[in-house]
Design a protein around this motif. Structure first.
Motif, mmCIF file in Angstrom:
data_model
loop_
_atom_site.group_PDB
_atom_site.id
_atom_site.type_symbol
_atom_site.label_atom_id
_atom_site.label_comp_id
_atom_site.label_asym_id
_atom_site.label_seq_id
_atom_site.Cartn_x
_atom_site.Cartn_y
_atom_site.Cartn_z
ATOM 1 N N VAL A 60 -26.811 -2.300 36.827
ATOM 2 C CA VAL A 60 -26.083 -2.206 35.565
ATOM 3 C C VAL A 60 -24.895 -3.160 35.595
ATOM 4 O O VAL A 60 -24.079 -3.138 36.515
ATOM 5 C CB VAL A 60 -25.595 -0.768 35.315
ATOM 6 N N LYS A 61 -24.803 -3.997 34.560
ATOM 7 C CA LYS A 61 -23.700 -4.942 34.436
ATOM 8 C C LYS A 61 -22.922 -4.749 33.137
ATOM 9 O O LYS A 61 -21.920 -5.431 32.919
ATOM 10 C CB LYS A 61 -24.231 -6.377 34.495
ATOM 11 N N GLY A 62 -23.395 -3.840 32.293
ATOM 12 C CA GLY A 62 -22.709 -3.579 31.040
ATOM 13 C C GLY A 62 -23.057 -2.197 30.526
ATOM 14 O O GLY A 62 -24.200 -1.737 30.677
ATOM 15 N N LEU A 63 -22.088 -1.514 29.934
ATOM 16 C CA LEU A 63 -22.278 -0.170 29.393
ATOM 17 C C LEU A 63 -22.030 -0.186 27.892
ATOM 18 O O LEU A 63 -20.945 -0.559 27.431
ATOM 19 C CB LEU A 63 -21.326 0.817 30.067
ATOM 20 N N ILE A 64 -23.055 0.204 27.132
ATOM 21 C CA ILE A 64 -22.954 0.298 25.678
ATOM 22 C C ILE A 64 -22.889 1.770 25.287
ATOM 23 O O ILE A 64 -23.774 2.546 25.650
ATOM 24 C CB ILE A 64 -24.171 -0.339 24.986
ATOM 25 N N LEU A 65 -21.862 2.149 24.557
ATOM 26 C CA LEU A 65 -21.806 3.471 23.945
ATOM 27 C C LEU A 65 -22.090 3.299 22.462
ATOM 28 O O LEU A 65 -21.465 2.466 21.800
ATOM 29 C CB LEU A 65 -20.428 4.109 24.135
ATOM 30 N N THR A 66 -23.019 4.070 21.960
ATOM 31 C CA THR A 66 -23.388 3.903 20.552
ATOM 32 C C THR A 66 -23.602 5.246 19.893
ATOM 33 O O THR A 66 -23.849 6.261 20.559
ATOM 34 C CB THR A 66 -24.650 3.022 20.412
ATOM 35 N N LEU A 67 -23.496 5.237 18.575
ATOM 36 C CA LEU A 67 -23.548 6.465 17.788
ATOM 37 C C LEU A 67 -24.234 6.154 16.469
ATOM 38 O O LEU A 67 -24.031 5.090 15.886
ATOM 39 C CB LEU A 67 -22.113 6.950 17.536
ATOM 40 N N LYS A 68 -25.039 7.083 16.008
ATOM 41 C CA LYS A 68 -25.708 6.903 14.717
ATOM 42 C C LYS A 68 -24.676 6.863 13.609
ATOM 43 O O LYS A 68 -23.689 7.588 13.623
ATOM 44 C CB LYS A 68 -26.698 8.040 14.480
ATOM 45 N N GLY A 69 -24.927 6.016 12.613
ATOM 46 C CA GLY A 69 -23.993 5.856 11.512
ATOM 47 C C GLY A 69 -23.954 7.039 10.573
ATOM 48 O O GLY A 69 -24.742 7.988 10.691
ATOM 49 N N GLU A 70 -23.052 6.945 9.617
ATOM 50 C CA GLU A 70 -22.838 8.033 8.662
ATOM 51 C C GLU A 70 -23.021 7.515 7.247
ATOM 52 O O GLU A 70 -22.900 6.310 6.996
ATOM 53 C CB GLU A 70 -21.412 8.580 8.814
ATOM 54 N N PRO A 71 -23.300 8.397 6.275
ATOM 55 C CA PRO A 71 -23.363 7.966 4.874
ATOM 56 C C PRO A 71 -22.042 7.332 4.458
ATOM 57 O O PRO A 71 -20.973 7.716 4.928
ATOM 58 C CB PRO A 71 -23.621 9.274 4.119
ATOM 59 N N GLY A 72 -22.128 6.374 3.552
ATOM 60 C CA GLY A 72 -20.947 5.601 3.201
ATOM 61 C C GLY A 72 -19.917 6.332 2.367
ATOM 62 O O GLY A 72 -18.733 6.134 2.538
ATOM 63 N N GLY A 73 -20.357 7.188 1.432
ATOM 64 C CA GLY A 73 -19.399 7.820 0.526
ATOM 65 C C GLY A 73 -18.695 6.757 -0.301
ATOM 66 O O GLY A 73 -19.332 5.941 -0.954
ATOM 67 N N GLN A 74 -17.371 6.725 -0.223
ATOM 68 C CA GLN A 74 -16.604 5.731 -0.958
ATOM 69 C C GLN A 74 -16.446 4.434 -0.173
ATOM 70 O O GLN A 74 -15.902 3.453 -0.671
ATOM 71 C CB GLN A 74 -15.221 6.296 -1.308
ATOM 72 N N THR A 75 -16.897 4.424 1.064
ATOM 73 C CA THR A 75 -16.808 3.229 1.895
ATOM 74 C C THR A 75 -18.207 2.753 2.243
ATOM 75 O O THR A 75 -19.198 3.430 1.976
ATOM 76 C CB THR A 75 -16.036 3.517 3.192
ATOM 77 N N GLY A 128 -23.938 -2.777 11.478
ATOM 78 C CA GLY A 128 -23.297 -2.100 12.598
ATOM 79 C C GLY A 128 -21.802 -2.293 12.572
ATOM 80 O O GLY A 128 -21.287 -3.257 11.986
ATOM 81 N N ARG A 129 -21.082 -1.392 13.206
ATOM 82 C CA ARG A 129 -19.632 -1.516 13.275
ATOM 83 C C ARG A 129 -19.146 -1.143 14.665
ATOM 84 O O ARG A 129 -19.548 -0.125 15.217
ATOM 85 C CB ARG A 129 -18.947 -0.629 12.240
ATOM 86 N N THR A 130 -18.279 -1.992 15.210
ATOM 87 C CA THR A 130 -17.620 -1.663 16.456
ATOM 88 C C THR A 130 -16.246 -1.092 16.152
ATOM 89 O O THR A 130 -15.758 -1.197 15.025
ATOM 90 C CB THR A 130 -17.468 -2.910 17.344
ATOM 91 N N VAL A 131 -15.629 -0.503 17.132
ATOM 92 C CA VAL A 131 -14.324 0.119 16.935
ATOM 93 C C VAL A 131 -13.312 -0.939 16.502
ATOM 94 O O VAL A 131 -13.131 -1.953 17.175
ATOM 95 C CB VAL A 131 -13.853 0.792 18.231
ATOM 96 N N LEU A 132 -12.711 -0.723 15.367
ATOM 97 C CA LEU A 132 -11.635 -1.533 14.813
ATOM 98 C C LEU A 132 -12.089 -2.859 14.223
ATOM 99 O O LEU A 132 -11.399 -3.434 13.402
ATOM 100 C CB LEU A 132 -10.556 -1.819 15.872
ATOM 101 N N PHE A 133 -13.259 -3.361 14.607
ATOM 102 C CA PHE A 133 -13.686 -4.672 14.143
ATOM 103 C C PHE A 133 -15.049 -4.548 13.469
ATOM 104 O O PHE A 133 -15.957 -3.943 14.004
ATOM 105 C CB PHE A 133 -13.772 -5.669 15.291
ATOM 106 N N GLN A 134 -15.203 -5.159 12.317
ATOM 107 C CA GLN A 134 -16.376 -4.966 11.475
ATOM 108 C C GLN A 134 -17.158 -6.265 11.308
ATOM 109 O O GLN A 134 -16.613 -7.338 11.215
ATOM 110 C CB GLN A 134 -15.940 -4.477 10.092
ATOM 111 N N PHE A 135 -18.497 -6.139 11.290
ATOM 112 C CA PHE A 135 -19.328 -7.297 10.979
ATOM 113 C C PHE A 135 -20.617 -6.815 10.349
ATOM 114 O O PHE A 135 -21.001 -5.662 10.496
ATOM 115 C CB PHE A 135 -19.655 -8.122 12.234
ATOM 116 N N LYS A 136 -21.289 -7.714 9.644
ATOM 117 C CA LYS A 136 -22.609 -7.448 9.099
ATOM 118 C C LYS A 136 -23.628 -8.273 9.859
ATOM 119 O O LYS A 136 -23.338 -9.346 10.338
ATOM 120 C CB LYS A 136 -22.676 -7.833 7.619
#
Length: 280
Positions: free
Chosen positions: A193-208, A252-260
């Protein structure tokens, strides 16, 4: 010897945000040990070295270059944000005339395509296979304690361990989760192992805006405790979440930083902070 070095922030439109990478342009062959020394001096998660492949090449006219990436500690097989930064430097600072650039790397040929509102970067997809929990249980427990885990996958191509947290958690939990990276080097010493990815299923957008998944990435084995946004992790995340969700177009979204992103494509924005020259 004078080497031009640029620092670019990827995945952002604001200064001092996103993920910074250093980009060094090599007019001539560089002594092997100097790559690591320069990367250590820059002290960023990645320093990219762009080199000419043929004597008659030049950074303005040519469309194909060699590319290597170094953390302050060692060379890595793939880095997405530093590849993006490399393309941005060539396109927008060096004024390369081509609309598409090809980088020859240890992970194969990577293409970066200029678009009106950014750069699209093509990266490979790497499958993540089911991993027996008992074989990595100590590593996971050291990193996140008693946090509930829903799935564990391993990518042999990238040596990344993907840990999906329980669907009972939300984005705020992942953002606030304290991850112990200091002791991971003592727990995982096999090199598997050379890298650890923590991931979580997304949520409905609502107003965002809705996101398909969230993630954080840690690579203390390469001297990077936490990488704020990393393309290489998403070569594994894209494959995993596409399979899990049955989708080809993912956000996808990472903590604090967003990309499409689209599968196999990253549409990213960048911002130059400053440029310096390193004298040796």
């Amino acid at each position: 010897m004078k080497l031009p070095i640029f620092i670019a922030d990827a995945f952002t439109t604001k200064a001092f945000r996103g993920n910074p990478a250093a980009v060094c342009l090599l007019e001539n062959k560089l002594d092997e040990d100097l790559h690591q020394k320069i990367a250590k001096e820059m002290n960023l998660s990645e320093t990219a070295f762009i080199r000419k492949l043929h004597p008659n090449d030049n950074f303005t006219q040519s469309s194909c270059f060699g590319l290597r990436w170094f953390t302050p500690q060692s060379e890595v097989l793939l880095c997405g944000h530093a590849t993006l930064a490399s393309a941005a430097v060539l396109f927008h600072k060096i004024k390369n005339v081509n609309s598409t650039l090809t980088f020859v790397t240890m992970s194969g040929e990577l293409k970066a395509r200029k678009e009106e509102d950014g750069i699209v970067l093509d990266l490979p997809l790497y499958p993540a296979h089911p991993q027996k929990l008992h074989e990595v249980e100590d590593l996971i427990k050291t990193a996140i304690g008693d946090t509930l885990v829903q799935d564990v996958r391993y990518s042999p191509d990238t040596k990344k361990l993907l840990v999906r947290l329980s669907d009972t958690y939300n984005r705020s939990f992942l953002e606030s989760l304290t991850v112990n990276t200091e002791n991971l080097l003592q727990v995982e010493t096999t090199g598997k192992v050379k890298g650890l990815i923590l991931t979580l299923k997304g949520e409905p957008g609502g107003q965002t805006q809705a996101f398909d998944f969230y993630s954080r990435y840690f690579a203390p084995w390469y001297g990077v405790a936490e990488d704020p946004v990393t393309g290489s992790a998403h070569t594994v995340l894209s494959s995993y979440w596409s399979e899990q969700l049955g989708k080809k177009d993912l956000h996808g979204r990472t903590v604090l930083f967003q990309f499409k992103k689209k599968l196999l494509n990253f549409k990213l924005v960048f911002l130059f902070i400053y440029a310096i020259h390193l004298k040796m």
